[in-house]
Design a protein around this motif. Structure first.
Motif, PDB file in Angstrom:
ATOM      1  N   GLU A 224       0.963  -1.171   0.181  1.00  0.00           N
ATOM      2  CA  GLU A 224       0.043  -0.125  -0.018  1.00  0.00           C
ATOM      3  C   GLU A 224       0.976   1.242  -0.149  1.00  0.00           C
ATOM      4  OE1 GLU A 224      -2.761   0.102   3.242  1.00  0.00           O
ATOM      5  OE2 GLU A 224      -3.927  -1.644   2.341  1.00  0.00           O
ATOM      6  N   GLY A 225       0.409   2.337  -1.103  1.00  0.00           N
ATOM      7  CA  GLY A 225       1.350   3.361  -0.939  1.00  0.00           C
ATOM      8  C   GLY A 225       0.801   4.395  -1.777  1.00  0.00           C
ATOM      9  N   ILE A 226       1.485   5.607  -2.072  1.00  0.00           N
ATOM     10  CA  ILE A 226       0.852   6.747  -2.851  1.00  0.00           C
ATOM     11  C   ILE A 226       1.842   7.121  -3.841  1.00  0.00           C
ATOM     12  CG2 ILE A 226       0.280   9.215  -2.703  1.00  0.00           C
ATOM     13  CD1 ILE A 226      -0.312   8.773   0.218  1.00  0.00           C
ATOM     14  N   ARG A 289       4.929   0.349   8.516  1.00  0.00           N
ATOM     15  CA  ARG A 289       4.432  -1.083   8.097  1.00  0.00           C
ATOM     16  C   ARG A 289       4.979  -1.126   6.468  1.00  0.00           C
ATOM     17  NH1 ARG A 289      -1.954  -2.287   7.547  1.00  0.00           N
ATOM     18  NH2 ARG A 289      -1.874  -0.530   6.257  1.00  0.00           N
ATOM     19  N   GLY A 290       4.937  -0.085   5.751  1.00  0.00           N
ATOM     20  CA  GLY A 290       5.819  -0.379   4.623  1.00  0.00           C
ATOM     21  C   GLY A 290       7.243  -0.837   4.677  1.00  0.00           C
ATOM     22  N   ASP A 291       7.793  -0.103   5.549  1.00  0.00           N
ATOM     23  CA  ASP A 291       9.456  -0.587   5.761  1.00  0.00           C
ATOM     24  C   ASP A 291       9.501  -2.007   6.195  1.00  0.00           C
ATOM     25  OD1 ASP A 291      12.055  -0.282   5.976  1.00  0.00           O
ATOM     26  OD2 ASP A 291      11.763   0.247   8.071  1.00  0.00           O
ATOM     27  N   LEU A 292       8.534  -2.355   7.075  1.00  0.00           N
ATOM     28  CA  LEU A 292       8.486  -3.940   7.453  1.00  0.00           C
ATOM     29  C   LEU A 292       8.189  -4.881   6.531  1.00  0.00           C
ATOM     30  CD1 LEU A 292       7.004  -3.619  10.771  1.00  0.00           C
ATOM     31  CD2 LEU A 292       9.246  -3.369  10.545  1.00  0.00           C
ATOM     32  N   TYR A 293       7.543  -4.514   5.511  1.00  0.00           N
ATOM     33  CA  TYR A 293       7.197  -5.263   4.360  1.00  0.00           C
ATOM     34  C   TYR A 293       8.388  -5.261   3.489  1.00  0.00           C
ATOM     35  CZ  TYR A 293       4.866  -7.186   0.271  1.00  0.00           C
ATOM     36  OH  TYR A 293       4.562  -7.960  -0.922  1.00  0.00           O
ATOM     37  N   THR A 334       4.787   5.220   1.534  1.00  0.00           N
ATOM     38  CA  THR A 334       4.123   4.096   2.026  1.00  0.00           C
ATOM     39  C   THR A 334       3.130   4.566   3.060  1.00  0.00           C
ATOM     40  OG1 THR A 334       5.633   3.623   3.419  1.00  0.00           O
ATOM     41  CG2 THR A 334       5.518   2.467   1.592  1.00  0.00           C
ATOM     42  N   GLU A 335       3.264   6.049   3.476  1.00  0.00           N
ATOM     43  CA  GLU A 335       2.251   6.604   4.471  1.00  0.00           C
ATOM     44  C   GLU A 335       1.345   7.534   3.834  1.00  0.00           C
ATOM     45  OE1 GLU A 335       2.622   5.473   7.925  1.00  0.00           O
ATOM     46  OE2 GLU A 335       3.518   3.805   6.676  1.00  0.00           O
ATOM     47  N   PRO A 336       0.211   7.988   4.989  1.00  0.00           N
ATOM     48  CA  PRO A 336      -0.590   9.063   4.640  1.00  0.00           C
ATOM     49  C   PRO A 336      -0.016  10.286   4.521  1.00  0.00           C
ATOM     50  CG  PRO A 336      -1.543   7.738   6.278  1.00  0.00           C
ATOM     51  CD  PRO A 336      -0.191   7.390   5.999  1.00  0.00           C
TER      52      PRO A 336
END
Length: 375
Positions: A224-226, A289-293, A334-336
């Motif tokens: 998930e990301g922008i 969470r994106g970093d962990l993925y 990966t963040e808002p």
């Protein structure tokens, strides 16, 4: 390549050291046609067991291990395995002309489990069906065969970090010299930004990445990301005024998203039957969470020294941001992102829909951006 080409597949026995796996010699069985009917190639002169309880394991993007229950009293009769492997969506499109005539992978019998590998017929992230037939080659060259086993389904895996590193190395070759930039930007329609204000609390929210790019990318349908861009025009040093995604542009200073606490990952390298090549990078705040993925799946880049996107602090304390000139960068944050951290304005150029990468399919024939595994 479609499953019809599996007569050239490779099956290799299990080895304690992966690098020592030897490819088995294969036999090509030719169909004999007479009056439009397949001729019976062998006489079933012995009772051979049906492969039961088939198990698929150690699945990668271009290989898997297969085993099944075997009666130890019949193993000495067995000389070959016939493996019917089909893409799941095509499992009814290439039926055997005769139930005893294999037209797929033929491997000499080896101790189980057996490794089946081959980039020319296995594609990543693809559903397959597999069935097995036990065979014994007779002195006259014909085969005695068992009935086909039950059909088992499985799905191949995404690219591994090894495969992504190969893509990374290919992308580095054509990245070109680095150009300075100062903002990340995102183009959308006016309604998108209005929705962010009215419904999402004034924020752009991450969404699941589409299926554009390499078929084996571990990002598609999962991360998930922008999406942001940062490419600039060579003659102006500014973002281009044309965009395929909408006439309204959100711009944010590069230092807001690309901070000293941001990790940078290489995600993909592809083209869409054009001269343009795209590189997908992931910007993930450390510990998010994106970093962990990403950290267990993607190659991490040194933010101060890579061929695509850098953040370097000079001796005067000023931070300089640079991007590669000869590839189009697609950045996934990966963040808002609050709209208040940047500005939204209308661009003056055209909406070039032909440049859109939404669900774009990678050109499997391009030698520049493909690696030696399934596309």
């Amino acid at each position: 390549m479609e499953a019809a080409s599996l007569a050239h597949g490779v099956a290799s026995p299990l080895s304690p050291r992966e690098g020592m796996i030897k490819n088995l010699s294969l036999e090509s069985l030719q169909l004999c046609e007479r009056d439009g009917k397949a001729e019976d190639p062998g006489v079933v002169g012995m009772e051979l067991p049906v492969a039961r309880n088939i198990k698929i394991s150690n699945i990668t993007c271009d290989s898997f291990k297969i085993c099944w229950d075997m009666d130890p009293h019949t193993t000495e009769k067995i000389t070959h395995y016939f493996i019917d492997l089909n893409k799941k969506e095509n499992k009814n499109s290439n039926k055997f002309k005769h139930k005893d005539v294999p037209t797929k992978l033929v491997a000499k019998a080896v101790p189980l489990p057996m490794t089946v590998r081959g980039h020319w017929f296995l594609s990543p992230r693809t559903e397959y069906t597999v069935a097995v037939q036990i065979a014994s080659k007779q002195t006259d060259g014909d085969y005695a065969v068992s009935e086909w086993s039950d059909i088992v389904e499985f799905c191949t895996a995404d690219y591994s970090s090894v495969h992504l590193t190969q893509l990374l190395q290919k992308a580095e070759v054509i990245a070109g010299r680095m150009l300075k930039f100062s903002v990340f930007y995102r183009n959308q329609h006016e309604e998108y930004f209005q929705h962010c204000r009215d419904v999402l609390g004034g924020r752009m929210m991450p969404s699941v990445k589409d299926n554009s790019g390499s078929h084996g990318s571990p990002l598609s349908g999962k991360l998930e990301g922008i999406f942001f861009s940062c490419n600039t025009e060579f003659n102006t040093g500014e973002p281009p005024q044309d965009s395929p995604y909408g006439r309204f542009r959100f711009q944010i200073p590069a230092e807001v998203l690309f901070t000293p606490d941001t990790r940078l990952y290489f995600g993909d390298f592809y083209c869409m039957y054009t001269a343009y090549h795209y590189v997908i990078l992931v910007l993930a705040p450390r510990g998010s969470r994106g970093d962990l993925y990403c950290r267990d799946r993607l190659p991490e880049l040194d933010v101060t020294n890579n061929r695509f996107l850098t953040r370097v602090c000079g001796e005067d304390g000023r931070v300089v941001f640079q991007h590669a000139q000869d590839v189009i960068l697609e950045l996934i944050y990966t963040e808002p992102v609050p709209l208040a951290q940047g500005t939204v304005s209308q661009i003056s150029g055209h909406q070039l829909m032909s440049l859109s990468t939404v669900n774009a399919k990678k050109d499997p024939s391009c030698k520049t951006c493909n690696i030696s595994v399934g596309r």
